[in-house]
Scaffold this active site. Structure first.
Site, mmCIF file in Angstrom:
data_model
loop_
_atom_site.group_PDB
_atom_site.id
_atom_site.type_symbol
_atom_site.label_atom_id
_atom_site.label_comp_id
_atom_site.label_asym_id
_atom_site.label_seq_id
_atom_site.Cartn_x
_atom_site.Cartn_y
_atom_site.Cartn_z
ATOM 1 N N SER A 79 18.322 -21.589 -3.102
ATOM 2 C CA SER A 79 18.503 -20.259 -2.951
ATOM 3 C C SER A 79 18.438 -19.363 -4.260
ATOM 4 O O SER A 79 17.405 -19.599 -4.804
ATOM 5 C CB SER A 79 19.984 -19.882 -2.117
ATOM 6 O OG SER A 79 19.841 -18.474 -1.831
ATOM 7 N N ASP A 127 17.619 -20.259 4.249
ATOM 8 C CA ASP A 127 18.182 -20.582 2.919
ATOM 9 C C ASP A 127 18.702 -22.101 2.706
ATOM 10 O O ASP A 127 19.268 -22.738 3.601
ATOM 11 C CB ASP A 127 19.697 -19.508 2.823
ATOM 12 C CG ASP A 127 20.292 -19.641 1.696
ATOM 13 O OD1 ASP A 127 20.666 -20.521 0.993
ATOM 14 O OD2 ASP A 127 20.158 -18.341 1.089
#
Length: 707
Positions: free
Chosen positions: A439, A556
């Site tokens: 991320s 993510d």
């Protein structure tokens, strides 16, 4: 060079002769049927074998207890009963012990070392696993023989036990370095005539010596004018120190030692390579074999097989691809598929696009281990640029098992603290060999791996500074069917920094972690378009629209792996620094208690502010986005904490008022990262300078480095 590859020769005959300077003899090779000729007089000089009666030695020789063990053979495994002890006559063996998740090399044993002696005396299972590192000849002494001898003559058991204790001390004093020295033999072969391989290996030797402070021997194998031949006229001649070091060793100005030898294509030349490597590794912790382009193919193949690591320098060309494919095929055929130690180093010039050739190596099933840029050319032997030095230093740390990896966690705006950590690392000269990010960690890591320093990273972060700066990142979706915002604007900003860079264009290896939506599997990107991989890694579920690439949908990376320490461990990185911006429940409870104590002392927002945040700010505390992020963080906490336990050093840039969407105050988070790194600076320095095997992560099948 490798346009042709001949089939295997007949198995060589090994003969042993008397040792030199009290050492055990080196087993010599000659063409023949593959029998081993050793008499009892050959074994008597060993202090432990001298304790055995002549009849016992006679039985060992008559029962063919001396045998060859090809590289990769497991002599015995940890936990198995001790049925015999082994004396190394020639070659090298790795002594490994089990750890959580794998095995660690404790030391490398060589000629004269005894294996399994303590387990024999204590009547315990073996405490280590022994794996042959170089084609070895071992004397196997059955435990029943020794136990029978000790039962008849108890005094012999005492003498043998004392010898077991004293013999390793003698070995340590006679060895080139401490017993835990990382002894490795590395071969380097250039398939391209444009690359100045002499400069590459010379610079590698200097970097290795500077890094470790240990002695380095560079052995040039090929056709050298005036150099001695490795295949000596008589098979009874011992490869002893008088032959190599006294008469033919040359000390270089850079502190390394150099030895040039001629090798032919005869079977005796090829069979002498393993004893040569064993002998050199006995006197030097690090041996670099420079395989000359004119070296006969059988000798080059055997040198690569017997090495611990083999770097093959390639340039993007059809001929180099063909030669490398043939080399791999021959090595795999001779080792039954064991060719993971062969590393393809792609030498890419500025005018040549490396990604296409990189993809070709991927299809070959043996992708580029690393990509070397700024290297010296054979036609222009000028000193290369800083990118070459970075790569050579990285290779030296890989050889010395001192690579340092940096794992950057997810965390939204809190991940801007990674920038502060990077700044401290740069200011203190702590080089990082590989970055793995999830991320926000992937976003920061990608820009840094591209070549921008910590100051430029902070400048980029401050581009959205201010009250309305966050609007520059928001690309709302109406209606929010799959997410509230798209990731396109963030990706566009990333491309302003790194362009359309591929992983092969990065100066520092990078791994980007994402999550496959359909299966929730962790996906590690190491090739292709960097910006697209990062876009997939930052797609927070519920907040951002999932990203689709090549028919797969990703979200993510923090969902599957919020702190990718395991990614670095799977790569075989020996030392790992983890930066975790995800607070634990205990820390959050502490902050909450502190807030309760301060209730009423802090300025409260206006009535309009409270009304706006409650009804229109989806990211405000208690609203939908904040609640989803809290839930995600709750799931990530345990996974991240488990990852921190696998890292060597953990930095925690945390603050009680940090928010995942607070991109408008980057300096606050950069300062948090700097503070956390500076507080741990002594530990950081100690980590990168440590030499003990205790700091080495378990062995792993090393995937290639992507840059």
């Amino acid at each position: 060079m490798f346009g042709w590859l001949k089939s295997r020769k007949a198995k060589p005959t090994l003969t042993a002769s008397a040792g030199v300077n009290g050492e055990l003899p080196q087993i010599q090779a000659a063409a023949g049927t593959g029998t081993l000729t050793v008499d009892t007089d050959t074994l008597k000089p060993h202090p432990l074998l001298a304790l055995l009666p002549p009849g016992t030695l006679d039985r060992l020789v008559a029962d063919s207890a001396i045998a060859e063990y090809p590289k990769g053979t497991v002599v015995y495994r940890e936990g198995t009963p001790c049925e015999a002890i082994f004396l190394i006559m020639s070659g090298r063996c790795e002594v490994r012990r089990s750890t959580n998740g794998g095995e660690v090399v404790e030391t490398v044993a060589g000629p004269g070392d005894l294996l399994g002696d303590r387990a024999l005396l204590n009547r315990d299972p073996h405490r280590h696993t022994i794996v042959v590192a170089t084609h070895a000849v071992l004397l196997r002494i059955p435990a029943s023989e020794l136990h029978g001898l000790f039962a008849v003559d108890p005094c012999a058991a005492g003498r043998f036990s004392q010898g077991v204790v004293e013999w390793p001390r003698a070995l340590r004093s006679a060895a080139a370095g401490p017993v835990d020295t990382v002894k490795r033999v590395v071969s380097l072969l250039s398939l391209s005539t444009r690359v100045d391989a002499d400069s590459v290996i010379a610079r590698l030797g200097v970097a290795l010596r500077k890094l470790t402070g240990q002695r380095v021997l560079m052995v040039r194998l090929g056709k050298e004018d005036g150099a001695p031949s490795l295949a000596l006229p008589s098979a009874d001649t011992v490869l002893g120190p008088e032959f190599f070091f006294a008469r033919h060793l040359r000390c270089r100005d850079d502190g390394a030692d150099e030895l040039a030898l001629n090798l032919g294509a005869e079977s005796r030349d090829v069979a002498a390579i393993a004893p040569l490597i064993s002998h050199c590794a006995r006197h030097y912790p690090f041996v670099l074999l420079h395989l000359h382009p004119e070296l006969p193919v059988p000798a080059a193949i055997q040198s690569i097989i017997e090495s611990d690591l083999a770097y093959v320098l390639l340039q993007p060309s059809t001929q180099n691809l063909f030669d490398f494919r043939m080399l791999l095929q021959e090595v795999c055929d001779r080792t039954k598929g064991t060719c993971g130690h062969v590393k393809a180093v792609l030498c890419a010039e500025e005018s040549i696009a490396a990604p296409d050739f990189y993809a070709a190596l991927q299809q070959l099933g043996h992708p580029a281990h690393s990509i070397l840029r700024g290297f010296p050319l054979s036609t222009q032997p000028s000193w290369p640029d800083h990118r070459f030095d970075l790569h050579i230093n990285r290779m030296a740390r890989e050889i010395a098992r001192r690579r340092v990896g940096l794992a950057l966690s997810s965390g939204g705006a809190k991940g801007l603290a990674h920038i502060g950590v990077i700044q401290v690392l740069e200011e203190n000269g702590i080089e990082i060999d590989c970055v793995a990010g999830s991320s926000m960690g992937a976003y920061v890591g990608s820009i840094w791996s591209y070549g921008l320093d910590g100051e430029k990273l902070e400048k980029i972060a401050r581009e959205v500074e201010g009250r309305w700066g966050l609007l520059r990142l928001v690309d709302p979706v109406i209606p929010p069917r799959r997410g509230f915002i798209r990731t396109k604007r963030v990706t566009v900003r990333l491309r302003r920094s790194i362009g359309d860079a591929h992983f092969s264009d990065l100066i520092r290896p990078l791994r980007v972690v994402a999550t496959r939506l359909d299966t929730l599997e962790r996906v590690v990107f190491s090739c292709g378009d960097v910006a697209r991989a990062v876009e997939a890694s930052i797609a927070i579920p519920g907040v951002c629209v999932p990203v689709t690439m090549d028919g797969e949908t990703y979200i993510d990376g923090g969902i599957a792996d919020p702190l990718p320490v395991d990614v670095l461990m799977e790569m075989g990185i020996e030392r790992i620094i983890a930066v975790n911006v995800i607070p634990t429940p205990e820390r959050m409870r502490y902050w909450l208690d502190c807030q309760h104590e301060l209730n009423g002392r802090e300025p409260q927002p206006s009535a309009f502010g409270r009304f706006f945040h409650k009804h229109f700010d989806y990211g405000a505390h208690g609203n939908i986005l904040d609640t989803m992020m809290c839930a995600i963080n709750g799931a990530q906490t345990r996974v991240a904490e488990a990852s921190t336990r696998e890292a060597d050093l953990v930095l925690r840039p945390l603050a009680n008022d940090a928010a995942w969407h607070d991109f408008t105050r980057p300096q606050k988070y950069v300062a948090l990262g700097r503070t956390a790194a500076e507080a741990q600076l002594p530990a950081l320095r100690q980590l990168v300078q440590a030499t003990s095997y205790e700091n080495i992560h378990p062995l792993a099948v090393s995937p290639p480095l992507a840059a």
